[in-house]
Every structure is written in structure tokens, then in C-alpha cells.
Design a protein around this motif. Sequence first.
Motif, short mmCIF file in Angstrom:
data_model
loop_
_atom_site.label_atom_id
_atom_site.label_comp_id
_atom_site.label_asym_id
_atom_site.label_seq_id
_atom_site.Cartn_x
_atom_site.Cartn_y
_atom_site.Cartn_z
N ASP A 94 11.35 -3.49 2.89
CA ASP A 94 11.65 -2.30 2.09
C ASP A 94 10.75 -1.17 2.58
N LEU A 96 8.10 0.25 1.22
CA LEU A 96 6.65 0.02 1.11
C LEU A 96 6.16 -0.96 2.18
N THR A 127 10.65 8.02 1.16
CA THR A 127 9.37 7.74 0.51
C THR A 127 8.34 7.16 1.47
N ALA A 130 5.05 9.28 2.44
CA ALA A 130 4.05 9.43 1.38
C ALA A 130 3.33 8.10 1.14
N GLN A 131 4.05 7.00 1.29
CA GLN A 131 3.43 5.68 1.14
C GLN A 131 2.41 5.46 2.26
N GLU A 134 -0.72 7.53 1.59
CA GLU A 134 -1.55 6.96 0.53
C GLU A 134 -2.31 5.73 1.05
N ALA B 103 6.54 9.52 -6.06
CA ALA B 103 7.07 8.15 -6.00
C ALA B 103 6.41 7.34 -4.89
N GLY B 104 6.34 7.94 -3.70
CA GLY B 104 5.77 7.23 -2.55
C GLY B 104 4.31 6.89 -2.77
N ARG B 105 3.56 7.88 -3.22
CA ARG B 105 2.12 7.66 -3.41
C ARG B 105 1.85 6.68 -4.56
N SER B 107 3.81 4.30 -5.58
CA SER B 107 4.22 2.98 -5.10
C SER B 107 3.10 2.31 -4.30
N ALA B 108 2.50 3.07 -3.39
CA ALA B 108 1.43 2.51 -2.56
C ALA B 108 0.19 2.23 -3.40
N ARG B 109 -0.10 3.12 -4.33
CA ARG B 109 -1.29 2.98 -5.16
C ARG B 109 -1.26 1.74 -6.05
N ASP B 111 0.92 -0.72 -5.62
CA ASP B 111 1.55 -1.79 -4.83
C ASP B 111 2.82 -2.32 -5.51
N ARG B 112 3.71 -1.38 -5.83
CA ARG B 112 5.01 -1.74 -6.38
C ARG B 112 6.09 -1.05 -5.53
N PRO B 113 7.20 -1.73 -5.28
CA PRO B 113 8.25 -1.12 -4.46
C PRO B 113 8.99 0.00 -5.19
#
Lengths: 259, 323
Positions: A94, A96, A127, A130-131, A134, B103-105, B107-109, B111-113
Motif C-alpha cells: 500500500d 505507507l 499520499t 507526505a508519508q 514524515e 493524511a499522509g503525515r 498515517s506515517a506518524r 503507523d496506520r494505512p
Amino acid sequence: MNVAVCVKQIPDPAAPGSLHPDTKNLVREGKLILDDSDSYGVEMALQLAEHAGGGEVTLVSMAPNEETSGLRTALAMGAARAILVSDETLAGSDALGTAKVLAAAIKRAEPDLVMAATESTDGYTGTTPAQVAELLGLPSVTFAKRIDVSEGSVRVERQTEAGYDEVECPLPALVTVTAGVVEPRYPSFKGIMAAKGKPVEQLKVTDLGLSPDQVGSAGARQEVTDVAAAEERKAGEIVVDEGDAHERIIAFLEQLKVL
Amino acid sequence: MAIDKVWVVAESSGGAPTSLTLELLTKARSLGSVVEAVAWGGDVASTAGELGSHGASKVYDLGDLGDALPGSRVAAAIAAQIQAGNGPDLILIGTSYDGRDVAGRLSARIDRPVLTNLVDLTVEDGVPVAHHAIFGGTQTARSRFTAEGPGIFVVRAKSFAAEPAGGPAAEVAPVEVPEAGATDTARVRERHVEERTGPQLDEADVVVSGGRGLGQAEKYEMIEELAKLLKAAPGASRAIVDAGWVPYAYQVGQTGKTVKPTVYLACGISGATQHMVGMKGAKNIIAINKDQEAPILSIADLGIVGDVHKVVPKLIDALKARA
Ligand SMILES: Cc1cc2nc3c(=O)[nH]c(=O)nc-3n(C[C@H](O)[C@H](O)[C@H](O)COP(=O)(O)OP(=O)(O)OC[C@H]3O[C@@H](n4cnc5c(N)ncnc54)[C@H](O)[C@@H]3O)c2cc1C
Ligand SMILES: Cc1cc2nc3c(=O)[nH]c(=O)nc-3n(C[C@H](O)[C@H](O)[C@H](O)COP(=O)(O)OP(=O)(O)OC[C@H]3O[C@@H](n4cnc5c(N)ncnc54)[C@H](O)[C@@H]3O)c2cc1C
């Protein structure tokens, strides 16, 4: 200044896409090509590195089957080298999971600036960048329509709902580009020949210090349950203009009470 | 997993919640028993009425972010609430410039998709199910999370109709925004507003769009004139946005706006899947294209096979004559 550019290699968007009936993953068979959306990031990176008086442009890609066709295109444009992560355990990743892989690979290049497209052509979650930012602890500016770098900071014109913002951000940073940011060059014959000899570092998931359960379908923690044909709109009346088509439009608008 | 609490990331513009925010709140009411909003900016209190009437009982106020880009701070604040045990079961975020950053940040913070590009969200056996329009809207895929929440859903504009439910103003609850370190160092130096008159593209009842078939940038004036006469918003295909004829704000489609007007009039637009996914929801489609085979004609309620340079000027003259 060193720039890392994320480049996605995708199935030819001109060919009709399909999902695998069992895994519901996008079918990525056959030759993959450089996502057009990423050609802007590659061009921008080359121009910025040149402007800054040197430095390397490193491509970073995650793709199945050790695919390098798209990378060769970007190397032919002028990038110095590439890092490719290709591993069977990555199937079904996915956004992430993809970001974890890209972030770990980007780290190895120690870039001052990371570039990506605002969204890919095939998955277009939008997304991943941005992931990545972070995960790397970097600031980011998305939707760039103009980028300048000077003295350790990047200045970006960022698209907004109302117009655009001028945003300034210290390096290292991540920036995502829109199609309008720059005109990508076509690889020259010389560039294409040179690309053949440029280094492509091939990595596996474990080389990045990631465990296989963090990525791929195991790490995705989401599933596509079913896919169905969407309701189709049918064609209505087709009229060949013989000088009076505008009257038909007006009659239709009147019927809809728009006029 | 029962859905109890739903959070909506509530963006606002000019002191009022965006229409996308109100759409998300309306949907949230049908998903959970408690709906709360997360908002920022100097004027959250002034939005509490509208947030409340659309279903939010409470709005977490992150305060004025000044010149900071919202992504990093808003994600940090939401993550802190979740880590403190105050989090929701489900988070709805709009597909907007800042929404995708958040949303992206986030999610990473945590750790959820993320599940993105939603055009609908339903609950089946207590599980939220995301609906995505894929391959240019020709197919619909449904997906869901397989792990523990909170589930982060990124929803496209115009997926739901915003409807007030008449509730009281949301209670404003100020929350602390934690330090986000290096991730929070981008600063807006200047904001540029591009002047536009007439109805907004994503809210207009009639949209008149132009594409590459116009031939040259100057011909877009024809589209603007026609739009004015029809009290419509002018729109565009990406081809002419990329060519620099009109600003990005005009773009309709996958990477632009989703529009659902009563009438969509496409002039010299081929109907690429990425364009159609943004306008297929129009109640009525009129298309003018000189190529009988153009895909746009296969979804038009009224398709004119003709030259825009002939049909549009006549249409303009006829409308002027009526005025
Ligand atoms: C129709 C469809 C719907 C999907 N929906 C979801 C979803 O809702 N949630 C989810 O988590 N996943 C989803 N996926 C899977 C997702 O597309 C993949 O995980 C993909 O690897 C990363 O996301 P993206 O292409 O959407 O990236 P985006 O965030 O759209 O990509 C932005 C940019 O990041 C860079 N980038 C992205 N991937 C790579 C790569 N492999 N190598 C190098 N650079 C890269 C590129 O510069 C790219 O332009 C979906 C896939 C498909 C085909
Ligand atoms: C990842 C991705 C995202 C995208 N997102 C979007 C998006 O959000 N929105 C979008 O619009 N596109 C998007 N695109 C681009 C899309 O694929 C098409 O390239 C684009 O929509 C084509 O624009 P167009 O119809 O104006 O041009 P063309 O496809 O070139 O069509 C021009 C049409 O005009 C007709 N024509 C020519 N002359 C005349 C005349 N004199 N009179 C009448 N008709 C005439 C032609 O027959 C033709 O059908 C995206 C592409 C990608 C890869």
C-alpha cells in the motif's frame, strides 16, 4: 546539491488497466515505463543541481521484476545513478508500505532535496510523498508549480484553492511537483547511450533494514474486497451540425429550465 | 469493530467551513454516534455554528497556525490525541491540497494505512467499506482495512451532498499542538489570490469547459463569454491547463475538480478517462466535438458533431439576442 527523485515505473497508461482477479492488485506485467508525472521531477532536479553548481541527481524507484526501463529513460535525461528496490515480498504494497521502502532507500543517497510527483498515474493515492517526508523527519511542500533553491533553502510557488502561496523551507526538504513546473527534455541519443553505463544499485527489502511483514500485502493492512463495473452513462442524441446545432443546444437548455 | 466516534478534518476558507468539510460531516453523521471536527485558523469559533448544524458536537481548535503549512502540525496534534487515548475510530479527510498532507503525515506518524480517493463510504457488518472509482470511473473497487483503527479515509469532493441537521453550535475545545520539529519548518511568505468572478467551478449549476480543440489560448475567451451568458463557471481540460492557457484552478478531472452541475457543456474536449471521472456526475452533458468518435460523445445527452469555432459563436449570438 544532491537531489533524490522518486520515479515510479508503471504499466503503459495508454493500454487498458486491469486488476488481478485474486489479489485485486494492479496487473504489472510486461514492460513498465517511466510515469510521465515523474519526468517533471527529474527535469526540475537536473536544472536545480546544475544551477547550484553541481551535485548528483539520484533516482529512487520501487518496482517489480528488477524493472529498469523507466529508470533508463530518466538516466538518459541526465540523472547520475539510480537505486532500485525490487523484491517479491513487495507485491501488494500500500502507499505507507511503499513510503517505508522509498524513505529507507532515499536515506542512502543523503540528499539535500527529495522530489516526487504530487500523484502517480496508476495508483494516484497522492499520499506517498507526505508519508515519506514524515518518515524521514523532513519538512515538505506539495503541489509546486515553481521551485528555486538558494543558500540552503527552497522557495516554492505552491498551488492553492485561491491561487498560489510562496513558501520557503530550509533544506533538506521534500517537494512534490505538478505538471506545470517545468518542460521535461527528451533524452538525446548521447544521453540514451550514456544511460546504459550508469549505475543502478539493486536492493532487497532486508538490505534496507525493513522486515518483510512491514511491506507488501502483509504490511498493507487493507484489502480490496471486490471490483464491479460502474454504472455507465449512455449516449443520448447525436446531432451533426449543419449550421443550426446552436438552436438544438438552446432548446435543450430551455427544456432543462436553465434558460 | 463498532464505529463510535468519527473525526472530520475540517478545513475552512474565509471564515466558513469548505463545502467539502460539510459534505464529510454530513456523511459522518450516518457512520458514528459521535461526530467531532478538528479545525485550525484564527476563526474556528466563527465556524462552530455551521460545523454544529452539520453534525459536529465538538470542534478541537488547534488555533492559528500563522504562516506554517498545516500538514505537519495538524497531523502531530491528531496523533497526540490518539496517543492520549482520546482518538476516534475513523477519520475523514478531504482530498484537498492540505488534506492529503495531513493524511499522509498522520498515517506515517501513527503507523496506520490510508484508503484514498473515496467516492463513497458504507458500513457493512460494522466495518467501514471504502468505494473507489478506478480506471477513469469505469469500475468501482471496494476496500477495507484489515487491522485495528483508527482508519484514515481520504474522500473526494462532491461524493456526498452537504445537508444541515439543525444541531446546536459545536463546543469549541482548544487543544495543544505539540512541537513537530524539522517537519514543521516550511513557511508561507506570501499568499497570491487569483481574481475570479462568477460562480465557483465546483458549486456552479452550469459549467462550460474548453479543451485543446479550441486551438489556441485566445479562443478560451469564447468559453468565458459563453459561461457569463449562461451564469456558468468556466472550466478546462488538463491539456490546456498544462499548456498555460488557463490557471490550474479551472481544471476538471482526476487531478482537478470534481463537478456535478445540472449541465456540463464540453467544447473541444476529447473525453479522456481522467477528465470524465471529474464530470460524469453531471446531471446533463452537452458536448461539441468535430470527431464523431470522440469518447465524450458516448456519454453526452446531447452530442454535437461540429466545429467549436462555428457552433460556439452562434450560440453566443443567439443567447445575446435573447438577453
Ligand atoms: C486503483 C488503485 C487504488 C489504490 N488505492 C490505494 C489506497 O486507497 N490506499 C493505499 O494505501 N494504496 C492504494 N493503492 C496502492 C498504491 O497505489 C501503491 O501502494 C503504490 O505503491 C503507492 O501509491 P501511489 O502510486 O498511489 O503513490 P502516489 O502517492 O500517488 O505517488 C506520488 C509520487 O510518489 C512517488 N512514488 C510512488 N510510488 C513510487 C514507487 N513505487 N517508486 C518510486 N516512486 C514512487 C512518485 O514520485 C509518485 O508520483 C491503490 C492502487 C491502485 C492501482
Ligand atoms: C495522471 C493523469 C491525470 C490526469 N488528470 C486529468 C484531469 O484532471 N483532467 C483532464 O482533463 N485531464 C487529465 N489528464 C489528461 C487526459 O489524459 C487528457 O490528456 C486530457 O484530458 C485531454 O484534454 P483535451 O480533451 O482538451 O485534449 P485532446 O485529447 O487533445 O482532445 C481535443 C479534442 O478536441 C476535438 N477538436 C479539435 N478541434 C476541434 C474543433 N475545431 N471543434 C470541435 N472539436 C475539436 C478533437 O476531436 C479532440 O477530441 C490526466 C492524465 C494523467 C496521465
